[in-house]
Design a protein around this motif. Sequence first.
Motif, PDB file in Angstrom:
ATOM      1  N   ASP A  93       1.966  11.128  28.659  1.00 56.59           N
ATOM      2  CA  ASP A  93       1.866   9.717  29.027  1.00 56.59           C
ATOM      3  C   ASP A  93       0.830   8.971  28.197  1.00 56.59           C
ATOM      4  O   ASP A  93       0.901   7.747  28.046  1.00 56.59           O
ATOM      5  N   LEU A  94      -0.137   9.706  27.613  1.00 54.30           N
ATOM      6  CA  LEU A  94      -1.181   9.072  26.819  1.00 54.30           C
ATOM      7  C   LEU A  94      -0.822   8.968  25.341  1.00 54.30           C
ATOM      8  O   LEU A  94      -1.451   8.202  24.613  1.00 54.30           O
ATOM      9  N   VAL A  95       0.150   9.750  24.895  1.00 57.60           N
ATOM     10  CA  VAL A  95       0.469   9.815  23.467  1.00 57.60           C
ATOM     11  C   VAL A  95       1.695   8.964  23.183  1.00 57.60           C
ATOM     12  O   VAL A  95       2.824   9.346  23.503  1.00 57.60           O
ATOM     13  N   HIS A  96       1.488   7.800  22.575  1.00 63.50           N
ATOM     14  CA  HIS A  96       2.591   6.884  22.301  1.00 63.50           C
ATOM     15  C   HIS A  96       3.443   7.372  21.135  1.00 63.50           C
ATOM     16  O   HIS A  96       4.642   7.118  21.096  1.00 63.50           O
ATOM     17  N   SER A  97       2.815   8.043  20.181  1.00 66.61           N
ATOM     18  CA  SER A  97       3.560   8.663  19.075  1.00 66.61           C
ATOM     19  C   SER A  97       2.662   9.707  18.433  1.00 66.61           C
ATOM     20  O   SER A  97       1.439   9.657  18.553  1.00 66.61           O
ATOM     21  N   LEU A  98       3.319  10.639  17.728  1.00 69.17           N
ATOM     22  CA  LEU A  98       2.613  11.681  16.985  1.00 69.17           C
ATOM     23  C   LEU A  98       2.990  11.588  15.510  1.00 69.17           C
ATOM     24  O   LEU A  98       4.180  11.541  15.177  1.00 69.17           O
ATOM     25  N   THR A  99       1.995  11.559  14.646  1.00 71.98           N
ATOM     26  CA  THR A  99       2.232  11.705  13.214  1.00 71.98           C
ATOM     27  C   THR A  99       1.511  12.967  12.770  1.00 71.98           C
ATOM     28  O   THR A  99       0.284  13.055  12.873  1.00 71.98           O
ATOM     29  N   GLY A 215       0.467  16.740  -2.602  1.00 71.63           N
ATOM     30  CA  GLY A 215       0.164  18.111  -2.212  1.00 71.63           C
ATOM     31  C   GLY A 215      -0.130  18.202  -0.728  1.00 71.63           C
ATOM     32  O   GLY A 215       0.609  17.683   0.101  1.00 71.63           O
ATOM     33  N   HIS A 216      -1.252  18.856  -0.388  1.00 74.37           N
ATOM     34  CA  HIS A 216      -1.607  19.054   1.018  1.00 74.37           C
ATOM     35  C   HIS A 216      -2.168  17.792   1.668  1.00 74.37           C
ATOM     36  O   HIS A 216      -2.379  17.777   2.873  1.00 74.37           O
ATOM     37  N   ARG A 217      -2.373  16.742   0.878  1.00 72.59           N
ATOM     38  CA  ARG A 217      -2.869  15.481   1.432  1.00 72.59           C
ATOM     39  C   ARG A 217      -1.923  14.322   1.059  1.00 72.59           C
ATOM     40  O   ARG A 217      -2.320  13.376   0.371  1.00 72.59           O
ATOM     41  N   PRO A 218      -0.687  14.370   1.527  1.00 73.98           N
ATOM     42  CA  PRO A 218       0.260  13.302   1.179  1.00 73.98           C
ATOM     43  C   PRO A 218      -0.129  11.951   1.766  1.00 73.98           C
ATOM     44  O   PRO A 218       0.321  10.911   1.284  1.00 73.98           O
ATOM     45  N   HIS A 219      -0.963  11.940   2.798  1.00 74.30           N
ATOM     46  CA  HIS A 219      -1.415  10.677   3.382  1.00 74.30           C
ATOM     47  C   HIS A 219      -2.361   9.913   2.463  1.00 74.30           C
ATOM     48  O   HIS A 219      -2.641   8.734   2.701  1.00 74.30           O
ATOM     49  N   ASP A 220      -2.844  10.567   1.405  1.00 71.74           N
ATOM     50  CA  ASP A 220      -3.691   9.877   0.429  1.00 71.74           C
ATOM     51  C   ASP A 220      -2.869   9.099  -0.598  1.00 71.74           C
ATOM     52  O   ASP A 220      -3.425   8.312  -1.367  1.00 71.74           O
ATOM     53  N   SER A 221      -1.560   9.324  -0.630  1.00 77.98           N
ATOM     54  CA  SER A 221      -0.696   8.617  -1.582  1.00 77.98           C
ATOM     55  C   SER A 221      -0.238   7.294  -0.978  1.00 77.98           C
ATOM     56  O   SER A 221      -0.228   7.112   0.249  1.00 77.98           O
ATOM     57  N   ARG A 222       0.158   6.377  -1.835  1.00 77.85           N
ATOM     58  CA  ARG A 222       0.665   5.082  -1.367  1.00 77.85           C
ATOM     59  C   ARG A 222       1.895   5.279  -0.490  1.00 77.85           C
ATOM     60  O   ARG A 222       2.041   4.643   0.562  1.00 77.85           O
ATOM     61  N   GLU A 223       2.792   6.197  -0.913  1.00 74.75           N
ATOM     62  CA  GLU A 223       4.007   6.429  -0.160  1.00 74.75           C
ATOM     63  C   GLU A 223       3.712   7.052   1.213  1.00 74.75           C
ATOM     64  O   GLU A 223       4.316   6.666   2.218  1.00 74.75           O
ATOM     65  N   GLY A 224       2.797   8.020   1.225  1.00 72.83           N
ATOM     66  CA  GLY A 224       2.462   8.667   2.488  1.00 72.83           C
ATOM     67  C   GLY A 224       1.781   7.720   3.458  1.00 72.83           C
ATOM     68  O   GLY A 224       2.102   7.686   4.659  1.00 72.83           O
ATOM     69  N   ASP A 225       0.843   6.938   2.946  1.00 72.03           N
ATOM     70  CA  ASP A 225       0.167   5.956   3.794  1.00 72.03           C
ATOM     71  C   ASP A 225       1.175   4.950   4.335  1.00 72.03           C
ATOM     72  O   ASP A 225       1.132   4.585   5.522  1.00 72.03           O
ATOM     73  N   GLY A 226       2.098   4.513   3.491  1.00 75.18           N
ATOM     74  CA  GLY A 226       3.115   3.563   3.938  1.00 75.18           C
ATOM     75  C   GLY A 226       4.007   4.143   5.022  1.00 75.18           C
ATOM     76  O   GLY A 226       4.374   3.447   5.975  1.00 75.18           O
ATOM     77  N   ALA A 227       4.358   5.438   4.891  1.00 77.43           N
ATOM     78  CA  ALA A 227       5.200   6.083   5.900  1.00 77.43           C
ATOM     79  C   ALA A 227       4.491   6.128   7.252  1.00 77.43           C
ATOM     80  O   ALA A 227       5.104   5.890   8.302  1.00 77.43           O
ATOM     81  N   ILE A 228       3.196   6.435   7.243  1.00 76.06           N
ATOM     82  CA  ILE A 228       2.422   6.487   8.488  1.00 76.06           C
ATOM     83  C   ILE A 228       2.381   5.113   9.143  1.00 76.06           C
ATOM     84  O   ILE A 228       2.648   4.954  10.347  1.00 76.06           O
ATOM     85  N   SER A 230       4.331   2.493   8.708  1.00 82.25           N
ATOM     86  CA  SER A 230       5.645   2.027   9.145  1.00 82.25           C
ATOM     87  C   SER A 230       6.079   2.714  10.435  1.00 82.25           C
ATOM     88  O   SER A 230       6.640   2.071  11.343  1.00 82.25           O
ATOM     89  N   PHE A 231       5.826   4.019  10.520  1.00 82.89           N
ATOM     90  CA  PHE A 231       6.234   4.758  11.717  1.00 82.89           C
ATOM     91  C   PHE A 231       5.482   4.270  12.947  1.00 82.89           C
ATOM     92  O   PHE A 231       6.083   4.056  14.012  1.00 82.89           O
ATOM     93  N   ILE A 232       4.182   4.080  12.832  1.00 81.62           N
ATOM     94  CA  ILE A 232       3.398   3.621  13.977  1.00 81.62           C
ATOM     95  C   ILE A 232       3.811   2.210  14.384  1.00 81.62           C
ATOM     96  O   ILE A 232       3.921   1.898  15.580  1.00 81.62           O
ATOM     97  N   ALA A 233       4.055   1.342  13.405  1.00 81.60           N
ATOM     98  CA  ALA A 233       4.490  -0.016  13.724  1.00 81.60           C
ATOM     99  C   ALA A 233       5.818   0.002  14.468  1.00 81.60           C
ATOM    100  O   ALA A 233       6.005  -0.730  15.456  1.00 81.60           O
ATOM    101  N   GLU A 234       6.759   0.836  14.029  1.00 80.45           N
ATOM    102  CA  GLU A 234       8.048   0.921  14.686  1.00 80.45           C
ATOM    103  C   GLU A 234       7.924   1.521  16.080  1.00 80.45           C
ATOM    104  O   GLU A 234       8.568   1.055  17.038  1.00 80.45           O
ATOM    105  N   ALA A 235       7.086   2.563  16.210  1.00 79.53           N
ATOM    106  CA  ALA A 235       6.864   3.157  17.527  1.00 79.53           C
ATOM    107  C   ALA A 235       6.239   2.148  18.477  1.00 79.53           C
ATOM    108  O   ALA A 235       6.571   2.100  19.670  1.00 79.53           O
ATOM    109  N   SER A 236       5.355   1.308  17.965  1.00 76.91           N
ATOM    110  CA  SER A 236       4.719   0.271  18.795  1.00 76.91           C
ATOM    111  C   SER A 236       5.745  -0.756  19.241  1.00 76.91           C
ATOM    112  O   SER A 236       5.762  -1.175  20.404  1.00 76.91           O
ATOM    113  N   ARG A 237       6.622  -1.190  18.314  1.00 75.28           N
ATOM    114  CA  ARG A 237       7.650  -2.179  18.675  1.00 75.28           C
ATOM    115  C   ARG A 237       8.617  -1.613  19.724  1.00 75.28           C
ATOM    116  O   ARG A 237       8.974  -2.300  20.685  1.00 75.28           O
TER     117      ARG A 237
END
Length: 244
Positions: A93-99, A215-228, A230-237
């Motif tokens: 109930d506390l976790v609105h989404s998981l990335t 590599g092991h830190r895809p969230h440091d890339s522009r594409e990875g950051d964008g995916a995170i 976008s997913f949170i924004a969509e989960a929020s909507r």
Amino acid sequence: MFKQRVVFVHGAGSFGAAAWPKQHGMALQYDALFLRRHGFDAVAEPLETDFDADAGIVLRALDDDGRGSSGGHVVAHSQGAIAAMMAAVERPDLVHSLTLVEPACLSLTAELPATAAHRSLLQPLFDVRHNLSDEDFQREFVRRVFSAETTGAVTAESPRAARRLRLQAPAWEAPLQIVPGVPTLVLTGGWEPLYEEIAGYLRETGALHRTAPGGHRPHDSREGDGAIRSFIAEASRSRHARAS
């Protein structure tokens, strides 16, 4: 204006805000918290892994009634994904989404080939870790996992980082279960069969899977950051639409 909370859970290396350089700007749109897991501190001595304590840290960050609303989105990297999943199982109930970024959720895929091979490679090292120096363990861990030698400038933090790594329990010992009903994104770097195997397992249970460079830190890339983002924004909507 009320901001939704986003909780960031680091892996085995850098911690707090330092682990999420590309996501700092999300604090403009969200109530962003960059956590420190159990045993990760800039001053106190490193401690042995405590999976339950880590999950508790995540839950306390989400269950803050002082905001007027509890819960939020959780973004976790590598071993931090263990705490994120445990928290979501205990309090969905506390976790609105998981990335989950390159999630080290090896106990879910213990019988699958890449995970079994990874464990067979590292189990002998973990079996003797308390008989090794911090530096010797770090050197051998990096060699086995990344097929590389330990590099980088030696700083005042280097000995503590090596000790902290040696004290991390193997991920395959974590008491994990599948999280029911929580929107989940798995982000991987496409470089290592182990993480692609875990991502495939989670995809079969309903998760969305995306890859990005880095590599092991895809969230440091522009594409990875964008995916995170976008997913949170969509989960929020989607959550807002269901509540309306």
